[in-house]
Design a protein around this motif. Structure first.
Motif, PDB file in Angstrom:
ATOM      1  N   LYS A   1      31.104 -25.309  11.976  1.00  0.00           N
ATOM      2  CA  LYS A   1      30.045 -24.338  11.692  1.00  0.00           C
ATOM      3  C   LYS A   1      30.471 -23.229  10.740  1.00  0.00           C
ATOM      4  CE  LYS A   1      27.697 -25.090  16.070  1.00  0.00           C
ATOM      5  NZ  LYS A   1      27.222 -24.448  17.308  1.00  0.00           N
ATOM      6  N   GLU A   2      31.513 -23.479   9.966  1.00  0.00           N
ATOM      7  CA  GLU A   2      32.019 -22.492   9.012  1.00  0.00           C
ATOM      8  C   GLU A   2      30.980 -22.262   7.913  1.00  0.00           C
ATOM      9  OE1 GLU A   2      35.244 -22.720   5.553  1.00  0.00           O
ATOM     10  OE2 GLU A   2      36.015 -23.226   7.553  1.00  0.00           O
ATOM     11  N   VAL A   3      30.611 -21.010   7.725  1.00  0.00           N
ATOM     12  CA  VAL A   3      29.608 -20.650   6.722  1.00  0.00           C
ATOM     13  C   VAL A   3      30.244 -19.724   5.700  1.00  0.00           C
ATOM     14  CG1 VAL A   3      27.393 -19.506   6.338  1.00  0.00           C
ATOM     15  CG2 VAL A   3      27.738 -20.868   8.402  1.00  0.00           C
ATOM     16  N   SER A   4      29.992 -20.016   4.432  1.00  0.00           N
ATOM     17  CA  SER A   4      30.476 -19.186   3.336  1.00  0.00           C
ATOM     18  C   SER A   4      29.451 -19.241   2.211  1.00  0.00           C
ATOM     19  CB  SER A   4      31.846 -19.686   2.852  1.00  0.00           C
ATOM     20  OG  SER A   4      31.734 -21.031   2.427  1.00  0.00           O
ATOM     21  N   VAL A   5      29.660 -18.398   1.219  1.00  0.00           N
ATOM     22  CA  VAL A   5      28.750 -18.329   0.074  1.00  0.00           C
ATOM     23  C   VAL A   5      29.417 -19.012  -1.101  1.00  0.00           C
ATOM     24  CG1 VAL A   5      27.566 -16.713  -1.471  1.00  0.00           C
ATOM     25  CG2 VAL A   5      27.758 -16.200   0.972  1.00  0.00           C
ATOM     26  N   PRO A   6      28.701 -19.816  -1.855  1.00  0.00           N
ATOM     27  CA  PRO A   6      27.280 -20.131  -1.677  1.00  0.00           C
ATOM     28  C   PRO A   6      27.061 -21.065  -0.487  1.00  0.00           C
ATOM     29  CG  PRO A   6      28.150 -21.405  -3.507  1.00  0.00           C
ATOM     30  CD  PRO A   6      29.260 -20.486  -3.034  1.00  0.00           C
ATOM     31  N   LEU A   7      25.946 -20.872   0.177  1.00  0.00           N
ATOM     32  CA  LEU A   7      25.637 -21.659   1.367  1.00  0.00           C
ATOM     33  C   LEU A   7      25.633 -23.156   1.095  1.00  0.00           C
ATOM     34  CD1 LEU A   7      22.785 -19.501   2.954  1.00  0.00           C
ATOM     35  CD2 LEU A   7      25.175 -19.662   3.683  1.00  0.00           C
ATOM     36  N   SER A   8      25.210 -23.546  -0.086  1.00  0.00           N
ATOM     37  CA  SER A   8      25.127 -24.974  -0.410  1.00  0.00           C
ATOM     38  C   SER A   8      26.498 -25.651  -0.473  1.00  0.00           C
ATOM     39  CB  SER A   8      24.397 -25.180  -1.731  1.00  0.00           C
ATOM     40  OG  SER A   8      25.091 -24.531  -2.780  1.00  0.00           O
ATOM     41  N   ASP A   9      27.575 -24.859  -0.536  1.00  0.00           N
ATOM     42  CA  ASP A   9      28.923 -25.412  -0.589  1.00  0.00           C
ATOM     43  C   ASP A   9      29.701 -25.227   0.708  1.00  0.00           C
ATOM     44  OD1 ASP A   9      28.574 -26.218  -3.198  1.00  0.00           O
ATOM     45  OD2 ASP A   9      29.447 -24.405  -4.052  1.00  0.00           O
ATOM     46  N   CYS A  10      29.108 -24.552   1.681  1.00  0.00           N
ATOM     47  CA  CYS A  10      29.857 -24.248   2.890  1.00  0.00           C
ATOM     48  C   CYS A  10      30.013 -25.489   3.780  1.00  0.00           C
ATOM     49  CB  CYS A  10      29.236 -23.094   3.665  1.00  0.00           C
ATOM     50  SG  CYS A  10      27.740 -23.477   4.579  1.00  0.00           S
ATOM     51  N   ARG A  11      31.014 -25.435   4.604  1.00  0.00           N
ATOM     52  CA  ARG A  11      31.344 -26.589   5.446  1.00  0.00           C
ATOM     53  C   ARG A  11      30.187 -26.966   6.372  1.00  0.00           C
ATOM     54  NH1 ARG A  11      36.453 -27.668   9.465  1.00  0.00           N
ATOM     55  NH2 ARG A  11      35.987 -29.890   9.692  1.00  0.00           N
TER      56      ARG A  11
ATOM     57  N   TRP B   1      21.399 -21.610   8.841  1.00  0.00           N
ATOM     58  CA  TRP B   1      20.086 -20.960   8.917  1.00  0.00           C
ATOM     59  C   TRP B   1      20.246 -19.490   9.298  1.00  0.00           C
ATOM     60  CZ3 TRP B   1      17.353 -18.883  13.131  1.00  0.00           C
ATOM     61  CH2 TRP B   1      16.043 -18.515  12.834  1.00  0.00           C
ATOM     62  N   MET B   2      21.110 -19.214  10.278  1.00  0.00           N
ATOM     63  CA  MET B   2      21.304 -17.836  10.715  1.00  0.00           C
ATOM     64  C   MET B   2      21.923 -16.975   9.615  1.00  0.00           C
ATOM     65  SD  MET B   2      22.417 -18.504  14.659  1.00  0.00           S
ATOM     66  CE  MET B   2      22.793 -16.798  14.971  1.00  0.00           C
TER      67      MET B   2
ATOM     68  N   ALA C   1      21.525 -17.459   6.294  1.00  0.00           N
ATOM     69  CA  ALA C   1      20.698 -17.412   5.078  1.00  0.00           C
ATOM     70  C   ALA C   1      19.895 -16.107   5.028  1.00  0.00           C
ATOM     71  CB  ALA C   1      19.751 -18.608   5.037  1.00  0.00           C
ATOM     72  N   PRO C   2      19.750 -15.540   3.830  1.00  0.00           N
ATOM     73  CA  PRO C   2      18.969 -14.304   3.700  1.00  0.00           C
ATOM     74  C   PRO C   2      17.522 -14.509   4.152  1.00  0.00           C
ATOM     75  CG  PRO C   2      20.203 -14.757   1.687  1.00  0.00           C
ATOM     76  CD  PRO C   2      20.312 -15.977   2.548  1.00  0.00           C
ATOM     77  N   GLU C   3      17.011 -13.513   4.843  1.00  0.00           N
ATOM     78  CA  GLU C   3      15.622 -13.558   5.317  1.00  0.00           C
ATOM     79  C   GLU C   3      14.657 -13.794   4.152  1.00  0.00           C
ATOM     80  OE1 GLU C   3      14.347 -13.552   8.454  1.00  0.00           O
ATOM     81  OE2 GLU C   3      16.444 -13.644   9.065  1.00  0.00           O
ATOM     82  N   LYS C   4      13.651 -14.595   4.416  1.00  0.00           N
ATOM     83  CA  LYS C   4      12.560 -14.891   3.478  1.00  0.00           C
ATOM     84  C   LYS C   4      13.039 -15.546   2.186  1.00  0.00           C
ATOM     85  CE  LYS C   4       9.702 -11.356   5.494  1.00  0.00           C
ATOM     86  NZ  LYS C   4       8.822 -10.248   5.365  1.00  0.00           N
ATOM     87  N   SER C   5      14.236 -16.123   2.206  1.00  0.00           N
ATOM     88  CA  SER C   5      14.765 -16.757   1.002  1.00  0.00           C
ATOM     89  C   SER C   5      14.399 -18.236   0.970  1.00  0.00           C
ATOM     90  CB  SER C   5      16.288 -16.620   0.960  1.00  0.00           C
ATOM     91  OG  SER C   5      16.881 -17.369   2.012  1.00  0.00           O
ATOM     92  N   ALA C   6      14.459 -18.809  -0.216  1.00  0.00           N
ATOM     93  CA  ALA C   6      14.237 -20.246  -0.365  1.00  0.00           C
ATOM     94  C   ALA C   6      15.283 -21.014   0.443  1.00  0.00           C
ATOM     95  CB  ALA C   6      14.299 -20.638  -1.842  1.00  0.00           C
ATOM     96  N   GLU C   7      16.507 -20.502   0.503  1.00  0.00           N
ATOM     97  CA  GLU C   7      17.566 -21.159   1.261  1.00  0.00           C
ATOM     98  C   GLU C   7      17.234 -21.211   2.744  1.00  0.00           C
ATOM     99  OE1 GLU C   7      18.063 -18.720  -0.968  1.00  0.00           O
ATOM    100  OE2 GLU C   7      19.270 -19.688  -2.530  1.00  0.00           O
ATOM    101  N   LYS C   8      16.739 -20.100   3.290  1.00  0.00           N
ATOM    102  CA  LYS C   8      16.395 -20.066   4.712  1.00  0.00           C
ATOM    103  C   LYS C   8      15.278 -21.060   5.006  1.00  0.00           C
ATOM    104  CE  LYS C   8      16.428 -17.055   8.567  1.00  0.00           C
ATOM    105  NZ  LYS C   8      17.703 -16.519   8.963  1.00  0.00           N
ATOM    106  N   LEU C   9      14.274 -21.108   4.125  1.00  0.00           N
ATOM    107  CA  LEU C   9      13.190 -22.075   4.303  1.00  0.00           C
ATOM    108  C   LEU C   9      13.689 -23.511   4.233  1.00  0.00           C
ATOM    109  CD1 LEU C   9      10.427 -20.386   2.142  1.00  0.00           C
ATOM    110  CD2 LEU C   9      10.355 -20.737   4.624  1.00  0.00           C
ATOM    111  N   MET C  10      14.587 -23.795   3.294  1.00  0.00           N
ATOM    112  CA  MET C  10      15.102 -25.156   3.158  1.00  0.00           C
ATOM    113  C   MET C  10      15.888 -25.562   4.393  1.00  0.00           C
ATOM    114  SD  MET C  10      15.327 -28.013   1.668  1.00  0.00           S
ATOM    115  CE  MET C  10      14.471 -27.625   0.147  1.00  0.00           C
ATOM    116  N   VAL C  11      16.754 -24.680   4.864  1.00  0.00           N
ATOM    117  CA  VAL C  11      17.559 -25.020   6.040  1.00  0.00           C
ATOM    118  C   VAL C  11      16.643 -25.219   7.251  1.00  0.00           C
ATOM    119  CG1 VAL C  11      19.424 -24.313   7.571  1.00  0.00           C
ATOM    120  CG2 VAL C  11      19.595 -23.859   5.131  1.00  0.00           C
ATOM    121  N   GLN C  12      15.645 -24.358   7.399  1.00  0.00           N
ATOM    122  CA  GLN C  12      14.704 -24.526   8.493  1.00  0.00           C
ATOM    123  C   GLN C  12      13.968 -25.863   8.357  1.00  0.00           C
ATOM    124  OE1 GLN C  12      11.927 -21.294   8.865  1.00  0.00           O
ATOM    125  NE2 GLN C  12      11.024 -22.125  10.727  1.00  0.00           N
ATOM    126  N   GLY C  13      13.620 -26.225   7.125  1.00  0.00           N
ATOM    127  CA  GLY C  13      12.945 -27.497   6.889  1.00  0.00           C
ATOM    128  C   GLY C  13      13.799 -28.695   7.247  1.00  0.00           C
TER     129      GLY C  13
END
Length: 127
Positions: free
Chosen positions: A23-33, A58-59, A61-73
């Motif tokens: 569950k390692e998260v780093s920026v950019p989110l699309s490259d994180c583990r 998801w947690m 990702a910036p609020e109301k961002s395209a990234e948060k929506l994609m991860v939720q999707g």
């Protein structure tokens, strides 16, 4: 895949914390583990596991961002695939609709691909 994916009511549930190391998260989110491991799980048909590690992304990702929506999707899409495997087709259809709407909104906000997922690229977004 070297394990049996978890399917509620059919296979043993993994112990709490079994996937914490992924569950390692780093920026950019699309490259994180966590994102990459979730994609791997999803593509291998381990939908519960994908959902489990994507929650961390998801947690973060910036609020109301395209990234948060994609991860939720994609979380909803993994949940839909799990429900389908469980024979709960009505629930799967409802979740697929939610996933489709979230992903389309993410693509609209970003003007194209989000987190490496593009509309119509096959793979994860086969809706």
């Amino acid at each position: 895949m070297s394990f049996t994916p978890y399917v509620p009511g059919r296979t043993p549930r993994p112990p709490d914390g079994a996937y914490d190391a992924l569950k390692e998260v780093s920026v950019p989110l699309s490259d994180c583990r966590a994102w990459r491991e979730g994609l791997r799980f999803y593509r291998e048909g381990a939908f519960w596991e994908a959902h489990e590690v994507w929650e961390a992304v998801w947690m973060a990702a910036p609020e109301k961002s395209a990234e948060k929506l994609m991860v939720q999707g994609v979380i909803q899409l993994a949940n839909a695939r799990l429900k389908r495997r469980m024979g709960r087709d009505a629930a799967a259809e409802r979740l697929e609709g939610m996933a489709r709407d979230l992903m389309r909104e993410a693509w609209a906000r970003a003007g194209g691909a989000v987190m490496g997922v593009a509309p119509g690229d096959g793979g994860i977004c086969e809706l």
